[in-house]
Write a protein that holds these residues in place. Structure first.
Motif, PDB file in Angstrom:
ATOM      1  N   ILE A 431      -6.955   8.144 -23.475  1.00 15.03           N
ATOM      2  CA  ILE A 431      -5.916   7.628 -24.130  1.00 15.03           C
ATOM      3  C   ILE A 431      -6.462   6.580 -25.277  1.00 15.03           C
ATOM      4  O   ILE A 431      -7.013   5.476 -24.639  1.00 15.03           O
ATOM      5  N   TYR A 432      -6.541   6.705 -26.602  1.00 13.38           N
ATOM      6  CA  TYR A 432      -7.041   5.719 -27.588  1.00 13.38           C
ATOM      7  C   TYR A 432      -5.997   5.412 -28.414  1.00 13.38           C
ATOM      8  O   TYR A 432      -4.832   5.991 -28.663  1.00 13.38           O
ATOM      9  N   VAL A 433      -6.156   3.972 -29.055  1.00 20.13           N
ATOM     10  CA  VAL A 433      -5.399   3.435 -29.998  1.00 20.13           C
ATOM     11  C   VAL A 433      -6.162   3.328 -31.047  1.00 20.13           C
ATOM     12  O   VAL A 433      -7.133   2.800 -30.848  1.00 20.13           O
ATOM     13  N   THR A 434      -5.439   3.619 -32.275  1.00 20.52           N
ATOM     14  CA  THR A 434      -6.289   3.364 -33.541  1.00 20.52           C
ATOM     15  C   THR A 434      -6.148   2.017 -33.786  1.00 20.52           C
ATOM     16  O   THR A 434      -5.262   1.115 -33.684  1.00 20.52           O
ATOM     17  N   GLY A 435      -7.260   1.633 -34.916  1.00 21.85           N
ATOM     18  CA  GLY A 435      -7.107   0.395 -35.153  1.00 21.85           C
ATOM     19  C   GLY A 435      -8.378  -0.117 -36.307  1.00 21.85           C
ATOM     20  O   GLY A 435      -8.115   0.180 -37.649  1.00 21.85           O
ATOM     21  N   GLU A 442      -9.729   2.915 -30.061  1.00 23.16           N
ATOM     22  CA  GLU A 442     -10.319   2.253 -28.860  1.00 23.16           C
ATOM     23  C   GLU A 442      -9.805   2.749 -27.645  1.00 23.16           C
ATOM     24  O   GLU A 442      -8.313   3.006 -27.535  1.00 23.16           O
ATOM     25  N   LEU A 443     -10.482   3.150 -26.685  1.00 27.24           N
ATOM     26  CA  LEU A 443     -10.077   3.688 -25.516  1.00 27.24           C
ATOM     27  C   LEU A 443      -8.953   2.685 -24.536  1.00 27.24           C
ATOM     28  O   LEU A 443      -9.317   1.357 -24.424  1.00 27.24           O
ATOM     29  N   VAL A 444      -7.818   3.039 -24.454  1.00 31.64           N
ATOM     30  CA  VAL A 444      -7.037   2.483 -23.514  1.00 31.64           C
ATOM     31  C   VAL A 444      -7.086   2.453 -22.160  1.00 31.64           C
ATOM     32  O   VAL A 444      -7.218   1.601 -21.277  1.00 31.64           O
ATOM     33  N   ASP A 445      -7.258   3.772 -21.662  1.00 31.61           N
ATOM     34  CA  ASP A 445      -7.230   4.164 -20.347  1.00 31.61           C
ATOM     35  C   ASP A 445      -7.585   5.757 -20.130  1.00 31.61           C
ATOM     36  O   ASP A 445      -7.323   6.236 -21.192  1.00 31.61           O
ATOM     37  N   ARG A 446      -8.038   6.179 -18.946  1.00 31.93           N
ATOM     38  CA  ARG A 446      -8.118   7.478 -18.552  1.00 31.93           C
ATOM     39  C   ARG A 446      -7.022   7.856 -17.510  1.00 31.93           C
ATOM     40  O   ARG A 446      -6.913   7.223 -16.696  1.00 31.93           O
ATOM     41  N   TYR A 457       1.247   1.766 -20.488  1.00 33.30           N
ATOM     42  CA  TYR A 457       0.369   0.483 -20.083  1.00 33.30           C
ATOM     43  C   TYR A 457       0.769  -0.593 -20.785  1.00 33.30           C
ATOM     44  O   TYR A 457       1.452  -0.829 -21.721  1.00 33.30           O
ATOM     45  N   VAL A 458       0.191  -1.915 -20.235  1.00 33.84           N
ATOM     46  CA  VAL A 458       0.653  -3.113 -20.786  1.00 33.84           C
ATOM     47  C   VAL A 458      -0.598  -3.610 -21.633  1.00 33.84           C
ATOM     48  O   VAL A 458      -1.826  -3.505 -21.423  1.00 33.84           O
ATOM     49  N   PRO A 459      -0.126  -3.895 -23.171  1.00 35.89           N
ATOM     50  CA  PRO A 459      -1.075  -4.107 -24.154  1.00 35.89           C
ATOM     51  C   PRO A 459      -2.002  -5.462 -23.926  1.00 35.89           C
ATOM     52  O   PRO A 459      -1.275  -6.375 -22.969  1.00 35.89           O
ATOM     53  N   LYS A 460      -3.333  -5.576 -24.280  1.00 36.78           N
ATOM     54  CA  LYS A 460      -4.029  -6.802 -23.673  1.00 36.78           C
ATOM     55  C   LYS A 460      -3.416  -7.976 -24.610  1.00 36.78           C
ATOM     56  O   LYS A 460      -3.292  -9.090 -23.981  1.00 36.78           O
ATOM     57  N   GLU A 461      -3.011  -7.769 -25.823  1.00 36.28           N
ATOM     58  CA  GLU A 461      -2.371  -8.901 -26.492  1.00 36.28           C
ATOM     59  C   GLU A 461      -0.919  -8.584 -26.910  1.00 36.28           C
ATOM     60  O   GLU A 461      -0.201  -7.535 -26.900  1.00 36.28           O
ATOM     61  N   GLU A 462      -0.077  -9.776 -27.082  1.00 34.51           N
ATOM     62  CA  GLU A 462       1.327  -9.671 -27.143  1.00 34.51           C
ATOM     63  C   GLU A 462       1.490  -9.003 -28.758  1.00 34.51           C
ATOM     64  O   GLU A 462       0.815  -9.523 -29.729  1.00 34.51           O
ATOM     65  N   LEU A 463       2.342  -8.001 -28.582  1.00 38.09           N
ATOM     66  CA  LEU A 463       2.636  -7.504 -29.899  1.00 38.09           C
ATOM     67  C   LEU A 463       3.522  -8.132 -30.918  1.00 38.09           C
ATOM     68  O   LEU A 463       4.534  -8.980 -30.392  1.00 38.09           O
ATOM     69  N   ARG A 470      -0.429   3.576 -33.206  1.00 37.90           N
ATOM     70  CA  ARG A 470      -0.769   4.900 -33.185  1.00 37.90           C
ATOM     71  C   ARG A 470      -1.843   5.347 -32.300  1.00 37.90           C
ATOM     72  O   ARG A 470      -2.697   4.835 -32.159  1.00 37.90           O
ATOM     73  N   HIS A 471      -1.502   6.442 -31.394  1.00 35.41           N
ATOM     74  CA  HIS A 471      -2.201   6.788 -30.392  1.00 35.41           C
ATOM     75  C   HIS A 471      -2.702   8.253 -30.418  1.00 35.41           C
ATOM     76  O   HIS A 471      -1.904   9.051 -30.980  1.00 35.41           O
TER      77      HIS A 471
END
Length: 584
Positions: A431-435, A442-446, A457-463, A470-471
């Motif tokens: 699973i990747y999130v664009t940026g 960037e890879l989020v997890d497998r 998943y829980v994002p690394k930073e508060e949104l 977009r994933h």
């Protein structure tokens, strides 16, 4: 009143019994006197005497055995009709009670010394029901008239079934040569007849084998190719010997010893095993025998089986066999092009209920059928005793991902997707999130689940409020990606401006990492693994910030891999960077 009636009823009952007793006694006495009367009239009336006296014996058997007067009368009558053996045995039985008299003693002397007969005593170690025998002279022409009549009467006597026990029966046989046949063996070689020559005054002994123990008293416990046998002990027996009938119709000894139990091994499970048990005395002479049939556990009759595709693309195969004989267990996997034995268990290795995993599966562009088969075998059989089959259809590998949807919550993001074909499989999903610029995602997890279609998943930073993300999802098998949502070829350009100028163009900080590499022929994307982060890169360079620590040194591992059109990866660059920071 009621108590008086009860006493009267009891008294009446005893009066009836007493009257019946007197009636039986009177009848017995009358028949005895009648028999004695015929005896006095001579041998011509001997048969009439026998008839009257046998009726008296049937009236009161216990009195007939123990009253000397009666025994003397019936013995004399039997002698008159040449039934010497029955006369002798009546006197012999009276002698056991100690009630012989002068008349019976005189008759016994006549039987032993005047009839020209010898004695043959036949006995068994245990009671034998329905015993019969046969006797025939081997030289009939040498017998006189009385001897022939005696043999004819003896034949008739031996044809009547009776119980034979340790006390036995004594036959008075006229001098001569005879063949005597028995319904049961006389030894452990199945001998059922003897030829004998007997002379007047001889005392011969012949023991026949008792049918002991009774089949109902033998305990047989079925096991896997075994039969556990146990039997009650026989009085007088010192040892026991057990034989089993083989396929060659010969008896093979399986046990010899003092114990009254034995577990027989290697018993054929598909047919009854026939046994013969002998009880022997201290000298090894057989006393009794028993024939029996017993079954080892029958072969396994049925197997239950299940097979399913697991999340790691292995196939889980489980089985359970019924109880029964089982020498070999075999598991076979058959694809459209090949057949493979996954295991073959024997003896103590056999697991009657278990599960194994096979794989991971080799996925193909189209669906495939795989058949699993468990077979239970009995050694020596041409086909399995039981089997079970399970067929599974393996969906095709994922051709592409479509309809990726995101649900962004306050502290959790859920990504859902569908595959083409709809039920297609992959080993897992990245699973990747664009940026960032130059970075496709960037890879989020497998997600290591072939059946997965959703991930949270829980994002690394508060949104930020209203933030849209977009994933994209990449299915993979091993190190091979199945599909890439990008141009067919990666860009070969590198930045022309210096880091400072690029920073002034809008970046918040200069990159801590700037790395570039030569284009790799046929690459569709590049995979950049920087420490614990993974990025899909569309260009031949990578810039990252935030790698340095303000408090301590840090070592960063950098690996660049080219991703080819078939999804395979090729390593093209590997670095280990050390970052040092000194306080101002």
């Amino acid at each position: 009143m009621r108590g008086m009636m009860n006493r009267r009823s009891v008294l009446a009952f005893f009066l009836i019994i007493l009257a019946a007793t007197f009636s039986f006694a009177a009848e017995f006495d009358n028949l005895l006197e009648k028999g004695e009367f015929f005896n006095e009239k001579g041998s011509a009336y001997a048969s009439d005497a026998v008839k009257a006296l046998e009726q008296a014996r049937d009236t009161d058997p216990a009195r007939a055995k123990t009253e000397g007067r009666f025994v003397a009368a019936i013995a004399k009558a039997y002698i008159g009709v040449f039934r010497y053996s029955e006369a002798y045995m009546a006197i012999e039985e009276l002698g056991r009670t100690g009630k012989q008299n002068e008349k019976t003693a005189a008759l016994l002397d006549y039987l032993l010394n005047e009839t020209g007969s010898g004695r043959l005593r036949i006995s068994t170690a245990a009671p034998l029901r329905d015993f019969t025998a046969g006797i025939s002279p081997l030289e009939e022409g040498r017998l006189d008239v009385a001897a022939r009549k005696s043999i004819d009467k003896l034949k008739q006597y031996l044809l009547k079934p009776r119980e034979l026990g340790p006390e036995g029966i004594t036959l008075l046989i006229p001098e001569g040569k005879y063949k005597v046949e028995f319904p049961v063996p006389i030894d452990d070689r199945e001998t059922r007849s003897i030829n004998l020559e007997i002379w007047a005054g001889d005392q011969l002994e012949q023991r026949v084998l008792a049918l002991y123990p009774e089949i109902s008293s033998i305990r047989a416990v079925s096991g896997n190719r075994t039969v556990g046998l146990s039997w009650p002990p026989l009085e007088g027996a010192a040892t026991y010997r057990l034989y089993r009938l083989g396929d060659d119709s010969k008896w093979a000894e399986r046990y010899s010893g003092e114990k009254v139990e034995f577990t027989d091994g290697d018993v054929p499970p598909e047919k009854a095993a026939t046994y013969r048990l002998y009880s022997l005395d201290k000298d090894g002479v057989p006393l009794a025998m028993a024939s029996m049939s017993a079954w080892a556990s029958r072969p396994v009759a049925a197997i239950k089986m299940e097979a399913s595709i697991e999340s790691d693309l292995t196939v889980a195969i489980s089985w359970t066999t019924d109880s029964g004989a089982l020498d070999r267990l075999k598991l076979i996997m058959k694809t459209e092009t090949a057949e493979k034995t996954l295991f073959e268990l024997k003896g103590d290795e056999i697991v009657r209920s278990g599960e194994v995993n096979e794989g991971p599966l080799e996925l193909k562009p189209s669906e495939q059928t795989i058949k699993f088969r468990v077979e239970a075998w009995i050694e020596g059989s041409e086909s399995p005793a039981a089997f079970a089959e399970k067929e599974i259809v393996v969906p095709a590998e994922v051709a592409r991902i479509e309809e990726v949807a995101e649900e962004v919550g306050h502290d959790r993001i859920t990504v859902e997707w569908s595959t083409v074909p709809r039920d297609a499989l992959a080993q897992g999903y990245a699973i990747y999130v664009t940026g960032k610029n130059g970075i496709v995602g960037e890879l989020v997890d497998r997600v290591q689940n072939a059946h997965a279609r959703e991930f949270s998943y829980v994002p690394k930073e508060e949104l930020e409020e209203g933030k849209a993300l977009r994933h994209f999802v990449l299915p993979y098998v091993g190190d091979r990606f199945l599909w890439f949502p990008a141009e067919p070829e990666a860009k070969a350009e590198i930045p022309t401006a210096k880091n400072e100028k690029r920073a002034k163009a809008g970046r918040h900080a200069l990159a801590d990492l700037s790395v570039s590499w030569d284009p790799y022929p046929g690459a569709t994307r590049y995979l950049a693994r920087v420490d614990d982060n993974e990025f899909v890169v569309n260009e031949i360079y990578l810039e990252m910030s935030g790698l340095q620590s303000k408090l301590m040194g840090k070592s960063i591992s950098v690996k660049i891999l080219a991703v080819l059109g078939d999804g395979k990866t090729v390593p093209i660059l590997s670095l280990n960077l050390g970052y040092e920071h000194y306080p101002r």
